[in-house]
Design a protein around this motif. Structure first.
Motif, short mmCIF file in Angstrom:
data_model
loop_
_atom_site.label_atom_id
_atom_site.label_comp_id
_atom_site.label_asym_id
_atom_site.label_seq_id
_atom_site.Cartn_x
_atom_site.Cartn_y
_atom_site.Cartn_z
N ALA A 1 15.25 3.44 2.06
CA ALA A 1 15.97 4.38 1.19
C ALA A 1 15.01 5.41 0.61
CB ALA A 1 16.68 3.62 0.08
N LEU A 2 13.84 4.96 0.19
CA LEU A 2 12.84 5.88 -0.37
C LEU A 2 12.36 6.87 0.69
CD1 LEU A 2 10.93 3.26 -2.51
CD2 LEU A 2 12.02 5.33 -3.42
N LEU A 3 12.22 6.41 1.92
CA LEU A 3 11.85 7.31 3.01
C LEU A 3 12.93 8.38 3.21
CD1 LEU A 3 10.38 4.65 5.42
CD2 LEU A 3 9.15 6.69 4.66
N CYS A 4 14.19 7.97 3.12
CA CYS A 4 15.29 8.95 3.19
C CYS A 4 15.18 9.94 2.03
CB CYS A 4 16.64 8.25 3.14
SG CYS A 4 17.10 7.34 4.63
N ASP A 5 14.94 9.43 0.83
CA ASP A 5 14.84 10.28 -0.35
C ASP A 5 13.73 11.32 -0.20
OD1 ASP A 5 16.79 8.66 -1.47
OD2 ASP A 5 15.40 7.56 -2.77
N HIS A 6 12.70 10.98 0.55
CA HIS A 6 11.53 11.86 0.68
C HIS A 6 11.48 12.58 2.02
CE1 HIS A 6 9.36 10.74 -3.07
NE2 HIS A 6 10.16 9.69 -2.98
N GLY A 7 12.61 12.61 2.74
CA GLY A 7 12.72 13.50 3.88
C GLY A 7 12.24 13.00 5.22
N ALA A 8 12.14 11.69 5.42
CA ALA A 8 11.80 11.18 6.75
C ALA A 8 12.86 11.61 7.75
CB ALA A 8 11.66 9.67 6.72
N GLU A 59 0.82 -1.21 0.00
CA GLU A 59 0.00 0.00 0.00
C GLU A 59 0.86 1.27 0.00
OE1 GLU A 59 -3.41 -1.30 3.16
OE2 GLU A 59 -1.34 -1.22 3.88
N ARG A 60 2.03 1.18 0.53
CA ARG A 60 2.87 2.37 0.75
C ARG A 60 3.70 2.63 -0.50
NH1 ARG A 60 2.95 6.99 2.90
NH2 ARG A 60 1.87 6.06 4.69
N VAL A 61 3.13 3.36 -1.45
CA VAL A 61 3.83 3.67 -2.69
C VAL A 61 4.18 5.15 -2.80
CG1 VAL A 61 2.85 1.72 -3.91
CG2 VAL A 61 1.67 3.91 -3.97
N GLY A 62 3.69 5.95 -1.88
CA GLY A 62 4.06 7.36 -1.81
C GLY A 62 4.67 7.65 -0.45
N PHE A 63 5.53 8.66 -0.40
CA PHE A 63 6.30 8.89 0.82
C PHE A 63 6.29 10.35 1.28
CE2 PHE A 63 7.87 5.22 -1.41
CZ PHE A 63 7.99 4.25 -0.42
N ASP A 64 5.76 11.23 0.47
CA ASP A 64 5.82 12.65 0.81
C ASP A 64 5.08 12.96 2.10
OD1 ASP A 64 7.36 13.19 -1.40
OD2 ASP A 64 5.68 13.87 -2.65
N ASP A 65 4.04 12.18 2.40
CA ASP A 65 3.28 12.43 3.63
C ASP A 65 4.07 12.05 4.87
OD1 ASP A 65 2.93 9.71 2.69
OD2 ASP A 65 1.48 9.46 4.32
N LEU A 66 5.18 11.35 4.70
CA LEU A 66 6.01 10.96 5.84
C LEU A 66 7.29 11.80 5.94
CD1 LEU A 66 5.61 7.06 5.72
CD2 LEU A 66 4.42 8.72 7.18
N ALA A 67 7.36 12.87 5.18
CA ALA A 67 8.49 13.80 5.33
C ALA A 67 8.48 14.34 6.76
CB ALA A 67 8.37 14.94 4.33
N GLY A 68 9.62 14.28 7.41
CA GLY A 68 9.73 14.76 8.79
C GLY A 68 9.23 13.77 9.82
N ALA A 69 8.79 12.60 9.41
CA ALA A 69 8.22 11.61 10.34
C ALA A 69 9.27 10.63 10.83
CB ALA A 69 7.07 10.86 9.67
N ARG A 70 8.94 10.02 11.96
CA ARG A 70 9.73 8.91 12.49
C ARG A 70 9.00 7.62 12.09
NH1 ARG A 70 9.14 10.73 18.54
NH2 ARG A 70 7.06 11.01 17.64
N VAL A 71 9.72 6.74 11.38
CA VAL A 71 9.07 5.57 10.78
C VAL A 71 9.82 4.30 11.19
CG1 VAL A 71 8.30 4.49 8.63
CG2 VAL A 71 8.40 6.99 8.80
N ALA A 72 9.06 3.28 11.58
CA ALA A 72 9.64 1.96 11.78
C ALA A 72 9.29 1.10 10.58
CB ALA A 72 9.10 1.31 13.05
N VAL A 73 10.29 0.44 10.01
CA VAL A 73 10.07 -0.51 8.92
C VAL A 73 10.30 -1.90 9.49
CG1 VAL A 73 10.83 -1.29 6.65
CG2 VAL A 73 10.85 1.15 7.19
N ILE A 74 9.26 -2.74 9.41
CA ILE A 74 9.35 -4.08 9.99
C ILE A 74 9.63 -5.07 8.87
CG2 ILE A 74 8.17 -5.79 11.41
CD1 ILE A 74 8.63 -3.05 12.78
N GLY A 75 10.83 -5.63 8.90
CA GLY A 75 11.27 -6.55 7.86
C GLY A 75 12.70 -6.23 7.50
N GLY A 76 13.38 -7.22 6.88
CA GLY A 76 14.80 -7.00 6.59
C GLY A 76 15.23 -7.43 5.22
N ARG A 77 14.28 -7.57 4.29
CA ARG A 77 14.64 -7.97 2.94
C ARG A 77 14.76 -6.73 2.05
NH1 ARG A 77 10.45 -13.12 2.36
NH2 ARG A 77 10.94 -14.08 4.38
N GLN A 78 14.83 -6.99 0.75
CA GLN A 78 15.04 -5.89 -0.19
C GLN A 78 13.99 -4.81 -0.05
OE1 GLN A 78 17.52 -5.31 -2.27
NE2 GLN A 78 16.68 -3.62 -3.47
#
Length: 377
Positions: free
Chosen positions: A189-196, A163-182
């Protein structure tokens, strides 16, 4: 009978459907393809992501309209598209469909039944299609997997990667990503690109390596599948386990080297060999980890993968009782046929009987050849 009649109805319009429909057409089978063309790739993958595979992965069972042929036809240098942007892959898929003369009926199927020896697909617009045979090619989007504790995260503060195909709404946010694969690290990386502001990646296995790897080892296994009917299921259990482990190490425990420059060390923290043991809070959400640490986050992205389950394919409900299944996998013949004669399935649902590579586009041309040749036996 239906409003439209066809010899073969392919339900789905993803890579496996394209490959099989194209080869069926090449073999003279009157084929109808229904679904939204590459909808999972277009709508449920980020527009700025990249593929792990290279131009040697293709769709054409006849090895004519390959990905490499696309680059040549378009006048593109593969070296300029390494890694391959998803947009290039999608353009290639459109090119492949045009070269093969594939026309996709974009109506959706609501249910499949078999009232009189032929299959009848009831379409969402009220019409129907009658077919002698049906090939179901459901994408992995049907099978998103979530940990049991996900329900303790408020609904507006959680998403699966599907579901998470856009990231601009998470600019400035603290995000946990659960999982360790690609997907976990690419979404980081995309969250970094979009300013998390902060990204914590939490997974139970050791931190993966980020190296350039070759998927060439899969070629021999696919060749064996083509050369020997039922090759995978005929292997001793320890052989299957060994190949699956090799696949895991190359495809899961080693991730793409091109992610590293985008995983900003001031933003991304890896919590390897950890799991979430407690979830509290409504505003920021607090995740307690198995090592005793706590993470205060604004959003949780579940990169928790997918689990095959035929019961989650809604359009098969009308024939489900006639299809034998084990642990969510349909029991398939050596030619991808289910226990209901005339009903076939390829892709993710076939990985138990054909090997893990049949959940990737690598398996498309060989699956197409095997399943269509089976229909013509």
């Amino acid at each position: 009978m239906g409003d439209l009649e066809t010899d073969l109805l392919v339900i789905g319009a993803g890579p496996y459907a394209y490959a099989a429909a194209a080869y069926a057409g090449d073999r003279g089978i009157a084929t109808t393809v229904v679904g939204k063309p590459l909808s999972f790739w277009r709508e449920q993958m980020p527009a700025d992501m990249y593929l792990r595979s290279g131009p040697d992965w293709y769709l054409d069972a006849n090895r004519e309209h390959t990905f490499e042929a696309y680059f040549e036809d378009r006048g593109l240098d593969p070296a300029d598209h390494d890694p391959i942007p998803i947009g290039v892959w999608l353009d290639h898929a459109d090119w492949f469909a045009a070269q093969k003369g594939l026309e996709v009926d974009q109506r959706l199927v609501s249910d499949v039944t078999q009232p009189d020896g032929r299959f009848v697909a009831a379409m969402e617009d009220g019409s129907s299609i009658s077919a002698a045979k049906v090939l179901a090619a459901p994408g992995v989007g049907f099978f998103a997997q979530l940990p049991d504790w996900h329900v303790r995260v408020p609904e507006d503060r959680r998403t699966h990667t599907v579901e998470r195909v856009g990231f601009d709404d998470l600019a400035g946010a603290r995000v946990a990503v659960i999982g360790g694969r690609q997907s976990a690290y690419e979404w980081a990386a995309l969250l970094c690109d979009h300013g998390a502001e902060k990204v914590d990646v939490v997974h139970r296995h050791p931190k993966p390596a980020f190296e350039k790897v070759s998927w060439g080892f899969v070629d021999a296994y696919v060749d064996q599948t083509l050369a020997h009917r039922g090759w995978w299921r005929g292997l001793a259990p320890e052989q299957r386990t060994g190949i699956a482990q090799e696949f895991w190490e190359v495809g899961r425990l080693t991730l793409e080297h091109w992610l590293v420059p985008r995983l900003r060390p001031d933003v991304v923290t890896t919590h390897a060999e950890c799991s979430v043991t407690e979830v509290t809070g409504e505003g920021p959400v607090t995740l307690t980890l198995s090592d005793g640490s706590e993470l205060a986050v604004d959003h949780v992205v579940f990169a928790s993968g997918y689990k095959p389950d035929i019961d989650r394919v809604p359009y098969l409900a009308g024939v489900r009782e006639q299809v034998a299944a084990t642990d969510g996998f349909p029991d398939l013949s050596e030619g991808f046929e289910t226990s209901l004669p005339g009903l076939y399935t390829v892709g993710f649902l076939a990985t138990r009987d054909f090997g893990p590579f049949y959940g990737f586009t690598k398996g498309c041309p060989s699956a197409a050849k095997i399943v269509v040749d089976e229909m013509l036996r």
